[in-house]
Design a protein around this motif. Structure first.
Motif, PDB file in Angstrom:
ATOM      1  N   MET A 108       0.629  -1.107   0.156  1.00  0.00           N
ATOM      2  CA  MET A 108      -0.031  -0.030  -0.206  1.00  0.00           C
ATOM      3  C   MET A 108       0.902   1.232   0.028  1.00  0.00           C
ATOM      4  O   MET A 108       0.499   2.193  -0.560  1.00  0.00           O
ATOM      5  CB  MET A 108      -1.064   0.248   1.176  1.00  0.00           C
ATOM      6  CG  MET A 108      -1.959   1.099   1.206  1.00  0.00           C
ATOM      7  SD  MET A 108      -3.373   0.529   2.309  1.00  0.00           S
ATOM      8  CE  MET A 108      -3.622   2.512   3.131  1.00  0.00           C
ATOM      9  N   ASN A 109       2.074   1.186   0.472  1.00  0.00           N
ATOM     10  CA  ASN A 109       2.755   2.350   0.778  1.00  0.00           C
ATOM     11  C   ASN A 109       3.480   2.710  -0.773  1.00  0.00           C
ATOM     12  O   ASN A 109       3.415   3.818  -1.027  1.00  0.00           O
ATOM     13  CB  ASN A 109       4.059   2.031   1.627  1.00  0.00           C
ATOM     14  CG  ASN A 109       3.768   2.120   3.044  1.00  0.00           C
ATOM     15  OD1 ASN A 109       2.987   3.287   3.609  1.00  0.00           O
ATOM     16  ND2 ASN A 109       4.321   1.206   3.768  1.00  0.00           N
ATOM     17  N   SER A 110       3.667   1.722  -1.404  1.00  0.00           N
ATOM     18  CA  SER A 110       4.172   1.968  -2.907  1.00  0.00           C
ATOM     19  C   SER A 110       3.070   2.617  -3.917  1.00  0.00           C
ATOM     20  O   SER A 110       3.079   3.170  -4.810  1.00  0.00           O
ATOM     21  CB  SER A 110       4.968   1.035  -3.507  1.00  0.00           C
ATOM     22  OG  SER A 110       4.278  -0.175  -3.662  1.00  0.00           O
ATOM     23  N   GLY A 111       1.831   1.905  -3.333  1.00  0.00           N
ATOM     24  CA  GLY A 111       0.613   2.216  -4.236  1.00  0.00           C
ATOM     25  C   GLY A 111       0.102   3.720  -3.921  1.00  0.00           C
ATOM     26  O   GLY A 111      -0.072   4.259  -4.993  1.00  0.00           O
ATOM     27  N   MET A 112       0.318   4.188  -2.815  1.00  0.00           N
ATOM     28  CA  MET A 112       0.157   5.685  -2.510  1.00  0.00           C
ATOM     29  C   MET A 112       0.984   6.540  -3.351  1.00  0.00           C
ATOM     30  O   MET A 112       1.017   7.578  -3.843  1.00  0.00           O
ATOM     31  CB  MET A 112       0.362   5.919  -1.081  1.00  0.00           C
ATOM     32  CG  MET A 112      -0.860   5.413  -0.235  1.00  0.00           C
ATOM     33  SD  MET A 112      -2.187   6.273  -0.753  1.00  0.00           S
ATOM     34  CE  MET A 112      -3.544   5.292   0.265  1.00  0.00           C
ATOM     35  N   ALA A 115       9.981   1.469  -9.987  1.00  0.00           N
ATOM     36  CA  ALA A 115       9.622   0.937  -8.552  1.00  0.00           C
ATOM     37  C   ALA A 115       9.215  -0.228  -8.183  1.00  0.00           C
ATOM     38  O   ALA A 115       9.655  -1.177  -7.324  1.00  0.00           O
ATOM     39  CB  ALA A 115       8.910   2.248  -8.144  1.00  0.00           C
ATOM     40  N   ALA A 116       8.221  -0.443  -9.042  1.00  0.00           N
ATOM     41  CA  ALA A 116       7.616  -2.009  -8.676  1.00  0.00           C
ATOM     42  C   ALA A 116       8.390  -2.979  -8.811  1.00  0.00           C
ATOM     43  O   ALA A 116       8.374  -3.975  -8.295  1.00  0.00           O
ATOM     44  CB  ALA A 116       6.270  -2.089  -9.632  1.00  0.00           C
ATOM     45  N   TYR A 168      10.245  -0.787   3.701  1.00  0.00           N
ATOM     46  CA  TYR A 168       9.834   0.203   2.668  1.00  0.00           C
ATOM     47  C   TYR A 168      10.686   1.413   2.810  1.00  0.00           C
ATOM     48  O   TYR A 168      10.679   2.178   3.955  1.00  0.00           O
ATOM     49  CB  TYR A 168       8.193   0.343   2.428  1.00  0.00           C
ATOM     50  CG  TYR A 168       8.100   1.352   1.475  1.00  0.00           C
ATOM     51  CD1 TYR A 168       7.865   1.210  -0.056  1.00  0.00           C
ATOM     52  CD2 TYR A 168       7.798   2.923   1.555  1.00  0.00           C
ATOM     53  CE1 TYR A 168       7.576   1.873  -0.963  1.00  0.00           C
ATOM     54  CE2 TYR A 168       7.235   3.751   0.814  1.00  0.00           C
ATOM     55  CZ  TYR A 168       7.579   3.478  -0.583  1.00  0.00           C
ATOM     56  OH  TYR A 168       7.088   4.318  -1.358  1.00  0.00           O
ATOM     57  N   GLU A 169      10.945   2.025   1.589  1.00  0.00           N
ATOM     58  CA  GLU A 169      11.450   3.427   1.394  1.00  0.00           C
ATOM     59  C   GLU A 169      11.174   3.922  -0.076  1.00  0.00           C
ATOM     60  O   GLU A 169      11.313   2.777  -0.728  1.00  0.00           O
ATOM     61  CB  GLU A 169      13.077   3.530   1.955  1.00  0.00           C
ATOM     62  CG  GLU A 169      13.762   2.691   0.964  1.00  0.00           C
ATOM     63  CD  GLU A 169      15.317   2.922   1.469  1.00  0.00           C
ATOM     64  OE1 GLU A 169      16.299   2.628   0.882  1.00  0.00           O
ATOM     65  OE2 GLU A 169      15.715   3.260   2.652  1.00  0.00           O
ATOM     66  N   PRO A 170      10.986   5.286  -0.117  1.00  0.00           N
ATOM     67  CA  PRO A 170      10.658   5.493  -1.420  1.00  0.00           C
ATOM     68  C   PRO A 170      11.707   5.124  -2.538  1.00  0.00           C
ATOM     69  O   PRO A 170      12.815   4.999  -2.289  1.00  0.00           O
ATOM     70  CB  PRO A 170      10.469   6.959  -1.486  1.00  0.00           C
ATOM     71  CG  PRO A 170      10.095   7.357   0.034  1.00  0.00           C
ATOM     72  CD  PRO A 170      10.742   6.123   0.828  1.00  0.00           C
ATOM     73  N   SER A 172      15.778  11.654  -5.853  1.00  0.00           N
ATOM     74  CA  SER A 172      15.290  11.235  -4.732  1.00  0.00           C
ATOM     75  C   SER A 172      14.258  12.364  -4.120  1.00  0.00           C
ATOM     76  O   SER A 172      14.051  13.316  -4.874  1.00  0.00           O
ATOM     77  CB  SER A 172      16.627  11.206  -3.545  1.00  0.00           C
ATOM     78  OG  SER A 172      16.996  12.410  -3.372  1.00  0.00           O
ATOM     79  N   MET A 173      13.841  11.909  -2.918  1.00  0.00           N
ATOM     80  CA  MET A 173      12.626  12.788  -2.308  1.00  0.00           C
ATOM     81  C   MET A 173      13.405  13.637  -1.559  1.00  0.00           C
ATOM     82  O   MET A 173      14.487  13.533  -0.931  1.00  0.00           O
ATOM     83  CB  MET A 173      11.786  12.139  -1.495  1.00  0.00           C
ATOM     84  CG  MET A 173      10.847  11.185  -2.063  1.00  0.00           C
ATOM     85  SD  MET A 173       9.364  10.642  -0.906  1.00  0.00           S
ATOM     86  CE  MET A 173       8.270  11.939  -1.447  1.00  0.00           C
ATOM     87  N   ILE A 174      12.903  14.992  -1.632  1.00  0.00           N
ATOM     88  CA  ILE A 174      13.573  16.127  -0.970  1.00  0.00           C
ATOM     89  C   ILE A 174      13.248  15.726   0.583  1.00  0.00           C
ATOM     90  O   ILE A 174      12.354  15.455   1.106  1.00  0.00           O
ATOM     91  CB  ILE A 174      12.962  17.432  -1.183  1.00  0.00           C
ATOM     92  CG1 ILE A 174      13.629  18.475  -0.523  1.00  0.00           C
ATOM     93  CG2 ILE A 174      11.390  17.714  -0.763  1.00  0.00           C
ATOM     94  CD1 ILE A 174      13.274  20.204  -0.966  1.00  0.00           C
ATOM     95  N   PRO A 175      14.300  15.878   1.555  1.00  0.00           N
ATOM     96  CA  PRO A 175      14.261  15.730   2.810  1.00  0.00           C
ATOM     97  C   PRO A 175      13.287  16.805   3.556  1.00  0.00           C
ATOM     98  O   PRO A 175      12.928  17.735   3.337  1.00  0.00           O
ATOM     99  CB  PRO A 175      15.536  16.011   3.302  1.00  0.00           C
ATOM    100  CG  PRO A 175      16.537  15.908   2.205  1.00  0.00           C
ATOM    101  CD  PRO A 175      15.788  16.330   0.824  1.00  0.00           C
TER     102      PRO A 175
END
Length: 542
Positions: free
Chosen positions: A312-316, A349-350, A398-400, A425-428
């Protein structure tokens, strides 16, 4: 919202589970009207499904306005323990540093997340949910300016609707995926699991605990989590032939719970079983996430075992990735080929999540006696030698997924420190003050392209800019909230960060001493054009 087949709706979403509803919420907040078609009459599944929410998804929920209850009532944790028999063989600690906004993980039941999302959508204009209805893609829209969807409501009334785009969030058995002839490659994991949520007052810390062959259940794996407010979850690996309903009605589930408590020397307590179901886990990924004007998200696109909290985390993240791109294309600010990068980024990602969880499940549930013996040999080695603990795979959490290879990401310039986040990467996320009001980096940046500039001479101040056709325009300054340590974006030189609407970094640019504003702004605008797939060469790269 009237349903008129003569005028194409912007978006039809097939499936009103958590990912479908989250997509509708994100789209409506971006000004996109949509219709959600859901077979269920109720707003939630009501079952024991996803439970662990990772901090970056908590941040997303906060931006969506549903995090308050999760933070208040959920069970946060940062320690995972793994046992072989009675002996602890692995300990994983997820630190919460001074700049962190949210805990590493919070356990909170999926059904309640679904209800919170439905409540949020009900407060939002531009979304209509058709409960008790089914939808079928009649034409995927390839080569046309709309897709065609047949909708059948609960009374059997049929309507044929046009939509600019269709989002299929209709689950692991996705009728849409099957109708479109999209393969769902993968395999079923070995073994089956019984999952039970129960209420009891227990003297246990809020940790993740996983046992391989414990004394109270030597024939398999047991996992225990706190869900907060005296609610707990236990997962048992069970034989494929076990009748879960009979196990529940006969008192077998209660006896299983009691065996765990007896092992922990917990006195008699009242146990109330809230939910119980059985699962056989799968590792699968659709062969493509886009076909014509139809997109697959969530379990319709990929499904993994839950030992790692990557479902669900990756689905979001699917939902947020697709929503900002659909909004941009529908608004006319981005070309349609931007939508191809949804598939590029989320298929990558998947594939990563399927690979990682597949390795975990191969270790945790071996398929042959020889593999089981080899697995147990590794566990015994870890029990005898702590240096071998890294060989134990109890589920990599999980991590993004970073989009470092995405065609939307501008490669990094050579910066003098490796501590800075990489483009892709995601911005901190960390706490800020804006006009005297507490906020966070991602709350400031989300939903639009934003530029954050840091200045070496003023490490406690950030400058926020917008970027669009008119150029790069300064909006306001932000103060880092009361921390004497350098924030995660601090750099020995001035630097500019281009942040996508989903809070991923599209580019990081060092600003050389003495350079003009026009110079660094031109480079940021070039990266912005690339992040919208506007460059001519993007057609070939996507």
């Amino acid at each position: 919202m009237a349903l008129d087949k003569a005028v194409a709706l912007p978006v039809i979403i097939i499936g009103g589970g958590p990912i479908g509803i989250a997509t509708s919420l994100l789209l409506s907040r971006a000004g996109v009207r949509c219709v959600v078609v859901e077979r269920r009459e109720t707003p939630s599944c009501g079952q024991s499904r996803a439970v662990t929410i990772q901090r970056d998804i908590i941040a997303l929920y906060d931006r969506m306005g549903i995090a308050e209850e999760i933070l208040e009532r959920g069970s946060s944790w940062s320690l995972g323990r793994t046992y072989y028999g009675d002996e602890e063989i692995l300990r994983l600690t997820f630190d919460r540093d001074a700049s962190s906004v949210y805990p590493p993980f919070i356990n909170f039941a999926q059904y309640r997340v679904e209800e919170l999302l439905h409540d949020a959508v009900a407060r939002q204009e531009g979304v209509r949910i058709l409960h008790g209805a089914s939808a079928e893609v009649v034409h995927d829209g390839a080569g046309a300016d709309h897709a065609v969807v047949r909708v059948v409501d609960g009374s059997g009334h049929t309507r044929v609707l046009n939509a600019s785009y269709v989002v299929a969030a209709d689950g692991v058995g996705s009728p849409t995926r099957k109708t479109l002839g999209i393969d769902f490659h993968g395999w079923r994991t070995n073994g089956r699991f019984l999952v039970a949520d129960f209420r009891a007052q227990l003297p246990f810390p809020t940790e993740r605990r996983l046992w391989f062959s414990p004394p109270f259940y030597p024939e398999g794996i047991v996992l225990m989590h706190s869900l907060g407010e005296d609610v707990w979850r236990l997962d048992w690996q069970i034989p494929p032939e076990l009748d879960v309903e009979k196990e529940l009605t006969s008192g077998g589930v209660t006896r299983r719970i009691r065996a765990v408590l007896d092992h922990a020397q917990v006195d008699e307590v009242e146990i109330e079983i809230l939910r119980c179901n059985g699962w056989t886990f799968q590792q699968r990924q659709a062969s493509r996430f886009r076909q014509g004007r139809v997109f697959l998200v969530g379990d319709a696109a990929h499904v993994v075992s839950p030992f790692g909290a990557r479902g669900m985390n990756s689905g979001m993240e699917d939902a947020e990735n697709l929503a900002w791109k659909l909004a941009g294309v529908l608004a006319g600010t981005a070309p349609d080929r931007l939508l191809d990068t949804y598939a590029t980024e989320r298929e990558s990602a998947a594939a990563h999540h399927v690979l990682v969880t597949g390795q975990s499940m191969n270790f945790m549930t071996p398929s042959t006696p020889e593999e089981l013996a080899e697995r147990n040999k590794t566990l015994a080695q870890a029990a005898n030698d702590p240096a071998k603990a890294h060989l134990v795979d109890s589920g990599k959490l999980y991590e993004p997924h970073a989009y470092t290879q995405s065609p939307l990401t501008t490669p990094s310039e050579c910066l003098p420190t490796a501590r800075l986040p990489r483009p892709g990467s995601m911005i901190p996320d960390f706490r800020l003050i804006h006009d005297g009001v507490p906020t966070t980096v991602r709350k400031i940046a989300a939903g639009r392209f934003t530029v954050i500039r840091t200045e070496a001479a003023s490490p406690g101040t950030l400058r926020c800019y917008s970027v669009d056709e008119s150029g790069v325009v300064q909006l306001f300054t932000l103060q880092v909230e009361g921390s004497s340590t350098p924030h995660p974006l601090h750099h020995p030189s001035d630097a500019a960060y281009l942040v996508r609407p989903d809070c991923y970094l599209a580019a990081v640019r060092e600003i050389e001493a003495g350079s003009s504003d026009e110079s660094w702004m031109d480079r940021i605008r070039a990266a912005w054009q690339q992040a919208l797939a506007r460059e001519p060469e993007m057609e070939a790269r996507t």
